[in-house]
Design a protein around this motif. Structure first.
Motif, PDB file in Angstrom:
ATOM      1  N   VAL A 246      42.399  36.487  50.153  1.00  0.00           N
ATOM      2  CA  VAL A 246      43.733  37.023  50.478  1.00  0.00           C
ATOM      3  C   VAL A 246      44.324  36.288  51.682  1.00  0.00           C
ATOM      4  O   VAL A 246      45.538  36.064  51.743  1.00  0.00           O
ATOM      5  N   ALA A 247      43.466  35.877  52.620  1.00  0.00           N
ATOM      6  CA  ALA A 247      43.953  35.125  53.786  1.00  0.00           C
ATOM      7  C   ALA A 247      44.387  33.717  53.369  1.00  0.00           C
ATOM      8  O   ALA A 247      45.381  33.190  53.865  1.00  0.00           O
ATOM      9  N   ILE A 248      43.638  33.120  52.438  1.00  0.00           N
ATOM     10  CA  ILE A 248      44.001  31.789  51.935  1.00  0.00           C
ATOM     11  C   ILE A 248      45.339  31.866  51.188  1.00  0.00           C
ATOM     12  O   ILE A 248      46.224  31.035  51.376  1.00  0.00           O
ATOM     13  N   ASN A 249      45.497  32.902  50.361  1.00  0.00           N
ATOM     14  CA  ASN A 249      46.769  33.092  49.655  1.00  0.00           C
ATOM     15  C   ASN A 249      47.924  33.265  50.642  1.00  0.00           C
ATOM     16  O   ASN A 249      49.030  32.754  50.436  1.00  0.00           O
ATOM     17  N   ALA A 250      47.654  34.009  51.721  1.00  0.00           N
ATOM     18  CA  ALA A 250      48.682  34.234  52.747  1.00  0.00           C
ATOM     19  C   ALA A 250      49.085  32.914  53.403  1.00  0.00           C
ATOM     20  O   ALA A 250      50.265  32.657  53.647  1.00  0.00           O
ATOM     21  N   MET A 251      48.087  32.046  53.661  1.00  0.00           N
ATOM     22  CA  MET A 251      48.379  30.733  54.250  1.00  0.00           C
ATOM     23  C   MET A 251      49.256  29.903  53.311  1.00  0.00           C
ATOM     24  O   MET A 251      50.253  29.311  53.738  1.00  0.00           O
ATOM     25  N   LEU A 252      48.885  29.878  52.029  1.00  0.00           N
ATOM     26  CA  LEU A 252      49.647  29.112  51.040  1.00  0.00           C
ATOM     27  C   LEU A 252      51.090  29.626  50.958  1.00  0.00           C
ATOM     28  O   LEU A 252      52.042  28.857  50.895  1.00  0.00           O
ATOM     29  N   PHE A 253      51.229  30.949  51.004  1.00  0.00           N
ATOM     30  CA  PHE A 253      52.550  31.590  50.917  1.00  0.00           C
ATOM     31  C   PHE A 253      53.399  31.251  52.145  1.00  0.00           C
ATOM     32  O   PHE A 253      54.565  30.862  52.030  1.00  0.00           O
ATOM     33  N   ALA A 254      52.797  31.378  53.341  1.00  0.00           N
ATOM     34  CA  ALA A 254      53.544  31.210  54.595  1.00  0.00           C
ATOM     35  C   ALA A 254      53.934  29.771  54.874  1.00  0.00           C
ATOM     36  O   ALA A 254      54.791  29.500  55.709  1.00  0.00           O
ATOM     37  N   ARG A 255      53.299  28.823  54.181  1.00  0.00           N
ATOM     38  CA  ARG A 255      53.646  27.405  54.391  1.00  0.00           C
ATOM     39  C   ARG A 255      54.943  27.033  53.681  1.00  0.00           C
ATOM     40  O   ARG A 255      55.517  25.992  53.955  1.00  0.00           O
ATOM     41  N   GLU A 256      55.370  27.897  52.755  1.00  0.00           N
ATOM     42  CA  GLU A 256      56.576  27.594  51.962  1.00  0.00           C
ATOM     43  C   GLU A 256      57.824  28.196  52.611  1.00  0.00           C
ATOM     44  O   GLU A 256      57.738  29.072  53.456  1.00  0.00           O
ATOM     45  N   GLU A 257      58.979  27.726  52.129  1.00  0.00           N
ATOM     46  CA  GLU A 257      60.259  28.283  52.579  1.00  0.00           C
ATOM     47  C   GLU A 257      60.485  29.628  51.882  1.00  0.00           C
ATOM     48  O   GLU A 257      60.147  29.787  50.707  1.00  0.00           O
ATOM     49  N   HIS A 258      61.081  30.583  52.611  1.00  0.00           N
ATOM     50  CA  HIS A 258      61.376  31.892  52.023  1.00  0.00           C
ATOM     51  C   HIS A 258      62.728  32.398  52.491  1.00  0.00           C
ATOM     52  O   HIS A 258      63.204  32.027  53.564  1.00  0.00           O
ATOM     53  N   SER A 259      63.335  33.253  51.679  1.00  0.00           N
ATOM     54  CA  SER A 259      64.567  33.957  52.052  1.00  0.00           C
ATOM     55  C   SER A 259      64.323  35.449  51.886  1.00  0.00           C
ATOM     56  O   SER A 259      63.766  35.877  50.867  1.00  0.00           O
ATOM     57  N   PHE A 260      64.733  36.212  52.896  1.00  0.00           N
ATOM     58  CA  PHE A 260      64.521  37.663  52.831  1.00  0.00           C
ATOM     59  C   PHE A 260      65.475  38.359  53.800  1.00  0.00           C
ATOM     60  O   PHE A 260      66.175  37.708  54.585  1.00  0.00           O
ATOM     61  N   LEU A 261      65.512  39.682  53.744  1.00  0.00           N
ATOM     62  CA  LEU A 261      66.402  40.457  54.610  1.00  0.00           C
ATOM     63  C   LEU A 261      65.749  40.711  55.958  1.00  0.00           C
ATOM     64  O   LEU A 261      64.551  40.959  56.051  1.00  0.00           O
ATOM     65  N   GLY A 262      66.541  40.652  57.017  1.00  0.00           N
ATOM     66  CA  GLY A 262      66.023  40.925  58.354  1.00  0.00           C
ATOM     67  C   GLY A 262      67.155  41.224  59.306  1.00  0.00           C
ATOM     68  O   GLY A 262      68.251  41.596  58.883  1.00  0.00           O
ATOM     69  N   ILE A 263      66.907  41.065  60.611  1.00  0.00           N
ATOM     70  CA  ILE A 263      67.987  41.210  61.593  1.00  0.00           C
ATOM     71  C   ILE A 263      68.046  39.946  62.434  1.00  0.00           C
ATOM     72  O   ILE A 263      67.038  39.275  62.619  1.00  0.00           O
ATOM     73  N   ASN A 264      69.229  39.637  62.921  1.00  0.00           N
ATOM     74  CA  ASN A 264      69.360  38.470  63.792  1.00  0.00           C
ATOM     75  C   ASN A 264      69.291  38.878  65.264  1.00  0.00           C
ATOM     76  O   ASN A 264      69.049  40.045  65.580  1.00  0.00           O
ATOM     77  N   GLU A 265      69.545  37.923  66.175  1.00  0.00           N
ATOM     78  CA  GLU A 265      69.421  38.182  67.612  1.00  0.00           C
ATOM     79  C   GLU A 265      70.389  39.261  68.093  1.00  0.00           C
ATOM     80  O   GLU A 265      70.189  39.882  69.128  1.00  0.00           O
TER      81      GLU A 265
END
Length: 305
Positions: A155-174
């Motif tokens: 699961v940690a290896i999968n997380a590394m593979l996932f986090a190395r890629e570009e992503h778009s998601f909802l959040g808040i700015n500064e």
């Protein structure tokens, strides 16, 4: 930059993420940091020391959620004050030249303090969460993914593979405004072996197995090992045995062990949050002693490093 250099193999020092299991008091955190900075200067030829400043605590069931959420430990949950006080601790560390590490639980928290954080953990309970993997992809500091509480490193290896890629998601700015966040991926992720509820995984066989799995996924075989949690079987004194074992593995030639994590405080052991029928009793709180996991004390920390 130094942490990235260690992960890139340009700096041969070992990163040591060390400090209280959780921060619960600004005064003892400041005293601990000052002592740690002095010690850090003494061992800086071999170790890059980063202080654990953990302000958010993932609970298995219920309990105190951390300094940001309830800084007065009394259930008043003054989050505003928690954000200000935790930032004060990070600013103190930055002023004395001591890097800080934390674990992010909320995707909003980095907007308040990531400018002062040098290394981040995604913990054993959140390593499988898509939200945390996305968050890691946009963080500007190196991120360590822990194996989960069952000891699963895939699961940690999968997380590394996932986090190395570009992503778009909802959040808040500064400005605190909801927005769409686009990340460019985080190339500086690695795995943290922390043992499981039933077994340890810091031994040579487990470390080499994790490294070969990383290589099989075309990932750098860089590993950090947590001396606490499952690897210490919840006995804080056992961290010393684990630490010495890891140092021996490095001496025996495993140059891809790049970091070690230790839970340490001014005083050893832990204490419950003192509560009676009237509620929280601050007079009964022992100074410099953990209110979450048990830690090794300062004298032991100093002699160990």
């Amino acid at each position: 930059g130094s942490i990235e250099n260690i992960l890139d193999g340009k700096d041969s020092r070992i990163m040591i993420i060390i400090g209280p299991c959780s921060i619960h008091d600004i005064k003892s955190a400041g005293e601990y940091a000052t002592k740690l900075k002095t010690l850090s200067d003494r061992v800086s030829d071999k170790f890059l020391i980063v202080m654990r400043t953990y302000f958010e605590k993932p609970r298995t069931s219920i309990g105190w959620k951390g300094f940001i959420y309830d800084p007065y430990l009394d259930g008043s949950n003054n989050i505003n004050k928690g954000l200000h006080l935790s930032r004060k601790i990070l600013l103190h560390n930055a002023r004395i030249g001591l890097p800080s590490a934390t674990e992010y639980l909320e995707s909003f928290t980095p907007q308040y303090n990531s400018d002062l954080i040098s290394w981040t953990a995604i913990g054993a309970r959140t390593v499988e969460s898509p939200q945390h993997r996305q968050l890691a992809s946009g963080l500007s500091m190196p991120v360590g993914f822990k194996n989960n509480t069952e000891g699963n490193i895939k699961v940690a290896i999968n997380a590394m593979l996932f986090a190395r890629e570009e992503h778009s998601f909802l959040g808040i700015n500064e400005l605190g405004v909801p927005c769409i966040i686009n990340t460019s991926g985080n190339p500086y992720t690695h795995i943290v072996l922390r043992g499981s509820e039933t077994n340890t995984n810091y031994d040579e066989k487990n470390v080499k197995n994790a490294q070969s799995q990383l290589k099989a996924h075309q990932l750098p075989p860089k590993i950090m090992i947590d001396c606490s949690h499952g690897n210490s079987k919840k006995d804080h004194g056992q961290q010393i045995v684990v630490f010495k074992n890891i140092i021996q593995q490095i001496k025996d030639g495993n140059k891809d062990i790049i970091g070690i994590m230790i839970e340490s405080n001014l005083n050893s052991g832990k204490q419950p949050i003192p509560r009676d029928l009237m509620g929280f009793d601050p007079t009964k709180l022992k100074y410099g002693t953990s209110i979450t996991d048990a830690c090794i004390g300062w004298k032991t920390t100093e002699s160990l490093l």
